[in-house]
Enzyme design. Structure first.
Site, PDB file in Angstrom:
ATOM      1  N   TYR A   1      82.561  53.762  -1.134  1.00 54.06           N
ATOM      2  CA  TYR A   1      82.216  53.784  -2.555  1.00 54.06           C
ATOM      3  C   TYR A   1      81.275  54.955  -2.819  1.00 54.06           C
ATOM      4  CZ  TYR A   1      83.938  48.921  -2.695  1.00 54.06           C
ATOM      5  OH  TYR A   1      84.703  47.784  -2.618  1.00 54.06           O
TER       6      TYR A   1
ATOM      7  N   ASP B   1      88.018  55.827   1.271  1.00 56.13           N
ATOM      8  CA  ASP B   1      86.711  56.360   1.644  1.00 56.13           C
ATOM      9  C   ASP B   1      85.631  55.473   1.031  1.00 56.13           C
ATOM     10  OD1 ASP B   1      87.119  57.169  -0.970  1.00 56.13           O
ATOM     11  OD2 ASP B   1      86.464  59.228  -0.690  1.00 56.13           O
TER      12      ASP B   1
END
Length: 221
Positions: free
Chosen positions: A67, A65
């Site tokens: 940062y 996913d």
């Protein structure tokens, strides 16, 4: 979703997911962006698909996913803006790149130069709440990103799928077709890079496969 609707991904993804799914996505985005800090910026949620048309994909690098820290997420897996310091995973990716290709490393962490050459930098989850890694996992994105992987795998063009870490490798079952190459290694994070990521040589293997199939290699540096 306006930018996505202007790409060659839109029609096949509408067919694959159906109108009800896209209605749910619109509701989800309005809710999460309206009630807190979420990354990447809303216009960049589908940036990976905007940057790399379906017809141009020849490599997929699968992330988890975005940062979760301010200013980093661009909507492309592992990529950060050119004026940001490199996250530790990207430091390790560049270290492996330099060793694999016996070359220098890129000057910054903006990977649009890879995306422009047909490298789809796809996260399996497209949004994240600030400072909450994995905060949107299992909510809405995985059916879509599974469909994206399947669409690419079914294309006639030979494609390299680079799967770093167990979460990415769990998607292997979606990659059908003998014309595709799957490269697996531990995740490049500091916690696992020394368990086999270093020395895995994904960049040279990718380019050898592309050239062998009459496809232009990637300029990684």
């Amino acid at each position: 979703m306006e930018k996505l609707s202007k790409t060659d991904w839109w029609a096949p993804l509408q067919t694959a997911m159906g109108p009800e799914y896209w209605e749910r996505v619109a509701i989800f985005l309005k809710d999460v962006y309206g009630h807190g800090e979420v990354y990447p910026a809303l216009p960049n949620v589908f940036a990976a698909l905007v940057a790399t048309p379906l017809a141009d994909v020849k490599v997929v690098i699968l992330g988890q996913d975005p940062y979760p820290n301010p200013g980093q997420a661009q909507g492309l897996s592992f990529s950060v803006p050119a004026d940001m310091g490199l996250p530790k995973s990207l430091v390790n990716i560049y270290r492996e790149l330099a060793d694999d290709l016996q070359a220098g490393t890129p000057m910054d962490g903006d990977l649009h130069r890879w995306a422009d050459q047909g490298v789809l930098l796809l996260n399996t989850v497209l949004t994240v709440p600030a400072h909450q890694a994995g905060g949107h996992a299992g909510q809405i994105w995985e059916p879509l990103t599974d469909a994206i992987i399947s669409l690419v795998a079914k294309q006639a063009q030979p494609t390299v799928f680079i799967l770093w870490g167990k979460q990415a490798q769990a998607k292997r079952k979606l990659i059908v077709g003998e014309h595709n190459l799957i490269l697996q290694a531990p995740h490049p994070s500091p916690l696992s890079a020394y368990r086999g990521f270093f020395g895995s040589k994904p960049f040279s293997q990718t380019n050898t496969f592309l050239r062998d199939n009459g496809v232009k290699a990637i300029n990684w540096v």
